[in-house]
Design a protein around this motif. Structure first.
Motif, PDB file in Angstrom:
ATOM      1  N   VAL A 170       0.783  -1.270   0.098  1.00 46.74           N
ATOM      2  CA  VAL A 170      -0.099  -0.068  -0.135  1.00 46.74           C
ATOM      3  C   VAL A 170       0.993   1.435  -0.124  1.00 46.74           C
ATOM      4  O   VAL A 170       0.693   2.451  -0.515  1.00 46.74           O
ATOM      5  CB  VAL A 170      -0.809   0.074   1.138  1.00 46.74           C
ATOM      6  N   ALA A 171       1.868   1.331   0.895  1.00 45.83           N
ATOM      7  CA  ALA A 171       2.906   2.418   0.967  1.00 45.83           C
ATOM      8  C   ALA A 171       3.655   2.489  -0.450  1.00 45.83           C
ATOM      9  O   ALA A 171       3.568   3.726  -0.912  1.00 45.83           O
ATOM     10  CB  ALA A 171       4.044   2.112   1.963  1.00 45.83           C
ATOM     11  N   GLY A 172       3.974   1.469  -1.023  1.00 39.92           N
ATOM     12  CA  GLY A 172       4.467   1.501  -2.492  1.00 39.92           C
ATOM     13  C   GLY A 172       3.592   2.237  -3.426  1.00 39.92           C
ATOM     14  O   GLY A 172       4.009   2.935  -4.283  1.00 39.92           O
ATOM     15  N   SER A 173       2.637   1.858  -3.306  1.00 35.16           N
ATOM     16  CA  SER A 173       1.390   2.338  -4.243  1.00 35.16           C
ATOM     17  C   SER A 173       1.246   3.883  -4.000  1.00 35.16           C
ATOM     18  O   SER A 173       1.122   4.527  -5.014  1.00 35.16           O
ATOM     19  CB  SER A 173       0.254   1.532  -4.097  1.00 35.16           C
ATOM     20  N   GLY A 174       1.163   4.161  -2.778  1.00 37.14           N
ATOM     21  CA  GLY A 174       0.924   5.582  -2.250  1.00 37.14           C
ATOM     22  C   GLY A 174       2.297   6.314  -2.985  1.00 37.14           C
ATOM     23  O   GLY A 174       1.885   7.617  -3.412  1.00 37.14           O
ATOM     24  N   ILE A 175       3.455   5.771  -2.928  1.00 45.96           N
ATOM     25  CA  ILE A 175       4.684   6.818  -3.286  1.00 45.96           C
ATOM     26  C   ILE A 175       4.401   6.483  -5.143  1.00 45.96           C
ATOM     27  O   ILE A 175       4.817   7.892  -5.393  1.00 45.96           O
ATOM     28  CB  ILE A 175       5.796   6.008  -2.902  1.00 45.96           C
ATOM     29  N   VAL A 176       3.999   5.628  -5.548  1.00 47.77           N
ATOM     30  CA  VAL A 176       3.990   5.634  -7.116  1.00 47.77           C
ATOM     31  C   VAL A 176       2.828   6.680  -7.472  1.00 47.77           C
ATOM     32  O   VAL A 176       2.774   7.318  -8.364  1.00 47.77           O
ATOM     33  CB  VAL A 176       3.769   4.353  -7.555  1.00 47.77           C
ATOM     34  N   ALA A 177       1.595   6.834  -6.811  1.00 51.20           N
ATOM     35  CA  ALA A 177       0.720   7.833  -6.835  1.00 51.20           C
ATOM     36  C   ALA A 177       1.235   9.080  -6.825  1.00 51.20           C
ATOM     37  O   ALA A 177       0.806  10.154  -7.471  1.00 51.20           O
ATOM     38  CB  ALA A 177      -0.444   7.549  -5.867  1.00 51.20           C
ATOM     39  N   PHE A 178       1.861   9.198  -5.732  1.00 49.68           N
ATOM     40  CA  PHE A 178       2.659  10.808  -5.284  1.00 49.68           C
ATOM     41  C   PHE A 178       3.567  10.898  -6.717  1.00 49.68           C
ATOM     42  O   PHE A 178       3.354  12.188  -6.998  1.00 49.68           O
ATOM     43  CB  PHE A 178       3.463  10.927  -4.146  1.00 49.68           C
ATOM     44  N   GLY A 179       4.269  10.170  -7.292  1.00 47.74           N
ATOM     45  CA  GLY A 179       5.015  10.492  -8.417  1.00 47.74           C
ATOM     46  C   GLY A 179       4.142  10.755  -9.313  1.00 47.74           C
ATOM     47  O   GLY A 179       4.521  11.660 -10.223  1.00 47.74           O
ATOM     48  N   ALA A 180       3.021  10.186  -9.656  1.00 52.50           N
ATOM     49  CA  ALA A 180       2.154  10.556 -10.799  1.00 52.50           C
ATOM     50  C   ALA A 180       1.550  11.927 -10.534  1.00 52.50           C
ATOM     51  O   ALA A 180       1.505  12.593 -11.483  1.00 52.50           O
ATOM     52  CB  ALA A 180       0.852   9.399 -10.799  1.00 52.50           C
ATOM     53  N   LEU A 181       1.414  12.250  -9.273  1.00 49.53           N
ATOM     54  CA  LEU A 181       0.996  13.664  -8.876  1.00 49.53           C
ATOM     55  C   LEU A 181       1.988  14.567  -9.523  1.00 49.53           C
ATOM     56  O   LEU A 181       1.625  15.853  -9.860  1.00 49.53           O
ATOM     57  CB  LEU A 181       0.534  13.612  -7.471  1.00 49.53           C
ATOM     58  N   ILE A 182       3.278  14.415  -9.040  1.00 45.50           N
ATOM     59  CA  ILE A 182       4.459  15.405  -9.520  1.00 45.50           C
ATOM     60  C   ILE A 182       4.427  15.517 -10.788  1.00 45.50           C
ATOM     61  O   ILE A 182       4.565  16.658 -11.499  1.00 45.50           O
ATOM     62  CB  ILE A 182       5.595  14.674  -8.805  1.00 45.50           C
ATOM     63  N   VAL A 183       4.334  14.460 -11.633  1.00 46.51           N
ATOM     64  CA  VAL A 183       4.469  14.545 -13.021  1.00 46.51           C
ATOM     65  C   VAL A 183       3.119  15.100 -13.660  1.00 46.51           C
ATOM     66  O   VAL A 183       3.274  16.024 -14.610  1.00 46.51           O
ATOM     67  CB  VAL A 183       4.419  13.140 -13.610  1.00 46.51           C
ATOM     68  N   ILE A 184       1.977  15.139 -13.469  1.00 45.39           N
ATOM     69  CA  ILE A 184       0.622  15.659 -13.836  1.00 45.39           C
ATOM     70  C   ILE A 184       0.507  16.933 -13.306  1.00 45.39           C
ATOM     71  O   ILE A 184      -0.322  17.711 -13.960  1.00 45.39           O
ATOM     72  CB  ILE A 184      -0.521  14.566 -13.615  1.00 45.39           C
ATOM     73  N   GLY A 185       1.123  17.405 -12.214  1.00 41.20           N
ATOM     74  CA  GLY A 185       0.933  18.553 -11.526  1.00 41.20           C
ATOM     75  C   GLY A 185       0.833  19.814 -12.489  1.00 41.20           C
ATOM     76  O   GLY A 185      -0.209  20.498 -12.417  1.00 41.20           O
ATOM     77  N   PRO A 186       1.850  20.144 -13.327  1.00 41.16           N
ATOM     78  CA  PRO A 186       1.696  21.092 -14.094  1.00 41.16           C
ATOM     79  C   PRO A 186       0.403  21.344 -15.188  1.00 41.16           C
ATOM     80  O   PRO A 186      -0.144  22.402 -15.274  1.00 41.16           O
ATOM     81  CB  PRO A 186       2.820  21.074 -15.034  1.00 41.16           C
ATOM     82  N   VAL A 187      -0.137  19.891 -15.279  1.00 38.49           N
ATOM     83  CA  VAL A 187      -1.466  20.029 -16.329  1.00 38.49           C
ATOM     84  C   VAL A 187      -2.367  20.298 -15.266  1.00 38.49           C
ATOM     85  O   VAL A 187      -3.470  20.862 -15.747  1.00 38.49           O
ATOM     86  CB  VAL A 187      -1.396  18.733 -16.903  1.00 38.49           C
ATOM     87  N   LEU A 188      -2.336  19.824 -14.020  1.00 41.07           N
ATOM     88  CA  LEU A 188      -3.468  20.068 -13.208  1.00 41.07           C
ATOM     89  C   LEU A 188      -3.668  21.315 -12.720  1.00 41.07           C
ATOM     90  O   LEU A 188      -4.834  21.962 -12.454  1.00 41.07           O
ATOM     91  CB  LEU A 188      -3.471  18.992 -11.673  1.00 41.07           C
TER      92      LEU A 188
END
Lengths: 726, 263
Positions: free
Chosen positions: A428-446
């Motif tokens: 679960v923690a690993g999944s959370g970290i990957v989700a955080f990574g996704a957030l960083i990547v998509i951030g500027p678009v968001l």
């Protein structure tokens, strides 16, 4: 020559050391946390290690019953006593019964002790009374006596397992290190009768007998080769056990320290990008006079090393200062048994190295970008950093891959949950970290979406200042996104914690409701006793009573206060031998207390990431304000008031905060729910909507507060700055 | 209002006979203090007539930029007065000055006139928005048509040429019908053609819209678009050139330099 380029940049750093501190501030905060964890952990390890050794030095050998077959554990003390060289053998038993009669019924610890002779664990004679001797006599620990007002002559009921509650008399108050748990001590025979669990057998040796030989002889006599070991081996094992529990805690805290450091790195990467863009002309000039790209990269990384070193050393220093200060303050306030601070210098050096590495890693991408600045830029005017439209297509594609990976890991966690809770939580923690990574990547678009959604209401409330703030945030989508991601990480951890606590509370409520059909439950030995007691209690008009088997269920009569009902029950049950009174309210209070402590610890852990994030908001805005000095001057020239400038900065922070709060609260709630599901607590899953809403509002307010210093700074920009060169 | 000047106007008291839009009285500005103190303005008396295009010229260091900053309420004088209409700028609080710049003054700077994060239209309407007013759309459309930037309104500054950016700045300055528009080397960053176009536009705003414009420049050709040139030297008014042409401005300037050389 690399030294030359690096030297030129470092000279700039020396000229403006404040900026270096600003760049490294997030690292400093994370380092304080990491170093503080280390100091606290090592101190706790040495303290707990020392206190977890319970077997006294007089014990030459111990027998471990769990290494004997179950049918070979009878009369161990007698059989060991007859071994040659054994002066005395005493069984050590332990029991955790529910104790009634001394305030609310709670779980206590009862241990056995020979009371006298070389093997007693009592460090001093009784403070009051005489040592227990009979089967229904106990001594109470000094701390416990203080907490519960028990004194020699009082009686309490012990209830363990399925047997009927037993009434015992307190005969003495003895000094006992109980670690805050209410404790009783009784003789080995009494413990045997109570059904205490046999932990070990302590053995004292005749004079001149070698402990190792003795242990071997005892093992041989019992017919199991490793049934006994020497006392010093036992003490070493206890020390290791005590430290091991600290190590497990340290690993847990370390995970959060690492998270705080990750958050700090994202902030540092963002600040390096801003600072380097502001020094774009300088970089280009270096290239003009002949610096190669590699030299520029090395120069920036050298600056990162210096930043990391200074920020990290400051953090470690602050942690040391806080540690020594805390110990001194606690001692000054009368807590004399506070252990001295244990400083593990090698560990602190390791923290410093990690801080430097994190800073250098964070600076790598900005350094590479700086090296791409063409020499001709030396002649141009600096643009805003992080400006321009993000490459949306690529970002969305990468973020989608990461999001799918996070979802896959989440599904995997649900699958693994049947085999191992720990492994599942790790996934679960690993999944959370990957989700955080996704957030960083998509951030500027968001950010573009955020601006589109939040822009209108902010312009409506904030007027021209609000409108400008939205435009400012939209102008630098990468920077805004970095701040939002880190803040969202802090908010996400907090909201996951809130969901967890709320779910555990709901689960506990369910359990209590099942255990306590009525406000008060009195357990008695048998059905007749229960019926008699029920009849007696029913005579009181303040109570509604029902007997069912050996238990009596009592509710306050309509209109009767809880306190009054409690008094009535205690009066009525006082004469009944072996009656154990339990109150739902007390159990509820106990659960609440435990949850409150867990929540406090949790907030302490996630609070650090949140603090790093808030520092990130402040630092990023301060740099943005510096970068926008001319723009601010122009705004002042064409008529934006000082207050307007300040509220513009605050609105930008609030916008960032709002974006982060919503994203973080949603992601955190999802992961909190996932964690509960994995731990099998999903039946009581509860979303604390009100608390989460409060969290969102709180984050927006805190973000706006973090903007105060940069806002004041921006307000001081004179309008004439619009006419001056950048 | 824009009648020709009477011949032989007094060089030392420019245009006192017209109602002044803004006046400076014994204006002094000292930069720095102690040994490093520089007297940028040393007792300037000046009345800028309304509905006229006035250029301020002088060698570098003559104090022309400082004078513009003080007249426009961007900086505070060390002593002396600036009167915009009946308002004394020195007596205004920061908030009052802010409102005054927003509502009664317009600016065109040499560069960096526009906020990069706003579109051209948003930049034009910025002062009105800051005041919380709905901009006068009809007037805006008139100005935008006059300035020829109608098809550029949704662009951001980085997508505009230098000349277009300056015309957007002029539109912003004129939208609020200010009492005075200040222009600080408005053509400094433009090529000759765009520069002349902008100067024509400024003159048109004076002639046709009755706008008062004060421009600081070091370019005699730019100054020749004005109705009158005020000459500054060593922080003082050193004379004026009514109805200027490039050659008359040039000779007045060289006369100034000569005077400084000690003739």
């Amino acid at each position: 020559m690399a030294a030359g380029a690096a030297g030129a940049l470092l000279a700039e750093t020396r000229r403006r050391p404040g900026r270096l501190l600003l760049t490294g501030l997030a690292i400093t905060v994370a380092t304080v946390f990491a170093a503080g964890t280390l100091l606290f952990g090592e101190t706790l390890r040495s303290y707990l290690g020392a206190t977890s050794v319970e077997t006294p030095d007089t014990v030459a050998a111990v027998v471990m019953p769990d290494r004997l077959p179950e049918d070979a554990r009878a009369d161990l003390d007698g059989r060991v006593s007859s071994v040659d060289g054994v002066a005395q053998a005493v069984e050590l038993r332990e029991l955790y019964p529910t104790v009634g009669g001394a305030g609310a019924a709670t779980t206590w610890r009862v241990t056995s002790d020979p009371m006298t002779g070389p093997l007693t664990r009592l460090s001093a004679p009784p403070v009051r009374g005489t040592l227990p001797a009979g089967l229904d006599e106990v001594a109470v620990g000094e701390g416990t006596a203080k907490r519960t007002d028990l004194a020699p002559g009082d009686t309490v009921t012990l209830s363990a397992g399925a047997g009927a509650p037993q009434t015992v008399t307190v005969t003495a108050v003895v000094p006992l290190d109980d670690g805050g748990l209410n404790s009783l001590v009784t003789t080995p025979d009494a413990m045997s009768a109570l059904g205490g669990f046999l932990e070990q057998v302590d053995v004292a040796a005749d004079p001149g007998v070698d402990p190792a030989e003795l242990a071997a002889r005892i093992s041989a006599a019992l017919g199991a080769p490793d049934a006994a070991r020497t006392g010093s081996e036992q003490r070493a094992a206890e020390l290791a056990d005590g430290s091991a529990s600290v190590s497990a805690v340290l690993v847990g805290v370390g995970v959060f320290a690492a998270l705080a450091l990750v958050a700090a790195s994202v902030i540092v990467a963002s600040t390096f990008r801003i600072v380097l863009t502001q020094r774009r002309t300088q970089m280009a000039l270096l290239r003009c006079v002949g610096a190669r790209r590699g030299q520029v990269v090395r120069a920036v990384l050298a600056e990162a090393v210096v930043t990391g070193l200074v920020a990290g050393a400051l953090g470690v220093g602050l942690a040391l200062l806080a540690g020594y200060g805390l110990v001194a303050a606690m001692r000054a306030s009368g807590m004399q048994d506070v252990p001295g601070l244990v400083v593990w210098w090698a560990g602190l050096a390791g923290v410093l190295v990690v801080a430097v590495l994190a800073t250098v890693l964070a600076a790598l991408a900005p350094a590479l970008a700086a090296a791409r600045i063409p020499p001709v830029a030396a002649l141009g005017v600096a643009d805003a950093s992080d400006a321009g439209t993000p490459r949306a297509g690529r970002r969305i594609a990468v973020a989608a891959v990461l999001a799918v990976a996070a979802g896959g890991l989440a599904a995997l966690a649900l699958g693994v949950a049947r085999t191992s809770d720990e492994l599942a939580m790790l996934v679960v923690a690993g999944s959370g970290i990957v989700a955080f990574g996704a957030l960083i990547v998509i951030g500027p678009v968001l950010v573009r979406g955020l601006v589109a959604v939040a822009g209108r209401p902010i312009a409506a409330i904030g007027g021209a200042s609000g409108r400008l703030a939205v435009a400012n945030a939209a102008q630098v989508p990468r920077r805004t996104a970095a701040t939002i991601s880190v803040l969202a990480l802090g908010v996400g951890l907090t909201s996951a914690l809130l969901v967890g606590v709320s779910s555990v509370r709901a689960g506990a409520e369910q359990n209590i409701a099942e255990m306590f059909p009525t406000d008060v439950v009195v357990a008695t030995g048998d059905a007749e006793g229960a019926a008699a007691l029920a009849a007696r209690l029913a005579a009181d008009p303040r109570l509604t009573v029902r007997a069912d088997g050996p238990a009596v269920f009592v509710d306050p009569a309509p209109g009767v206060a809880e306190d009054e009902a409690r008094e009535a029950v205690e009066q009525g049950a006082s004469g009944a031998p072996g009656a154990l009174v339990q109150y739902a309210g007390d159990v509820r209070d106990q659960v609440e207390e435990t949850l409150a402590i867990a929540q406090l610890i949790g907030f302490g852990l996630v609070g650090m990431t949140a603090l790093v994030a808030v520092v990130g908001v402040g630092v990023t805005l301060t740099l943005s304000v510096t970068e926008r000095t001319r723009e601010t001057g122009l705004l002042r020239a064409v008529g934006l008031s000082r207050r307007g400038v300040r509220s513009m900065v605050a609105w930008e922070a609030a916008l960032t905060g709002a974006g982060a709060a919503v994203v973080g609260a949603v992601l955190g709630a999802v992961y909190g729910a996932l964690g509960m599901q994995v731990l099998g607590l999903a039946t009581s899953l509860s979303l604390p909507i009100l608390t989460l809403t409060g969290l969102v509002v709180g984050v927006v307010v805190v973000a706006a507060l973090a903007a105060m210093a940069p806002a004041v700074r921006a307000g001081r920009v004179p309008p004439i700055r619009a006419l001056q060169e950048a | 209002m824009t009648g020709p000047l009477p011949p032989g106007a007094d060089l030392r008291a420019p245009s006192r006979h017209l109602r002044p839009a803004i006046r400076a009285v014994d204006l002094v500005k000292v930069h720095g203090r102690g040994d490093a103190a520089v007297r940028a303005l040393d007792g300037v008396d000046l009345a800028v007539p309304a509905a006229r295009f006035t250029a301020i010229m002088g060698p570098s260091g003559s104090g022309k930029s400082t004078l513009l900053h003080l007249l426009a309420g961007l900086d505070n004088a060390t002593s002396g007065q600036v009167l915009l209409g009946d308002t004394e700028l020195g007596a205004c609080s920061d908030a009052q000055l802010t409102a005054l710049r927003r509502d009664r003054i317009g600016f065109v700077f040499q560069a960096f006139n526009l906020l990069p994060q706003l579109t051209a239209a948003q930049n034009i309407e910025l002062p009105a928005r800051l005041a919380g007013r709905r901009p006068d759309r009809a007037w805006r459309d008139t100005l935008v048509g006059l300035l020829g930037i109608g098809d550029r309104l949704t662009h951001r500054p980085t997508q505009l040429s230098g000349g277009q950016q300056q015309r957007v700045a002029v539109a912003r300055a004129l939208l609020g019908r200010p009492e005075v528009v200040f222009a600080d080397e408005p053509t400094g960053n433009l090529d000759t053609a765009s520069g002349h176009e902008l100067l024509h536009l400024l003159r048109t705003s004076v002639r046709e819209l009755g706008q008062t414009v004060v421009m600081v420049t070091h370019d005699p050709v730019a100054a020749s678009f004005a109705d009158e040139v005020v000459l500054l030297r060593d922080g003082r008014v050193a004379g004026s050139v009514p109805d200027p042409r490039p050659d008359s401005v040039l000779s007045a300037l060289s006369a100034l330099s000569g005077a400084r050389a000690g003739i």
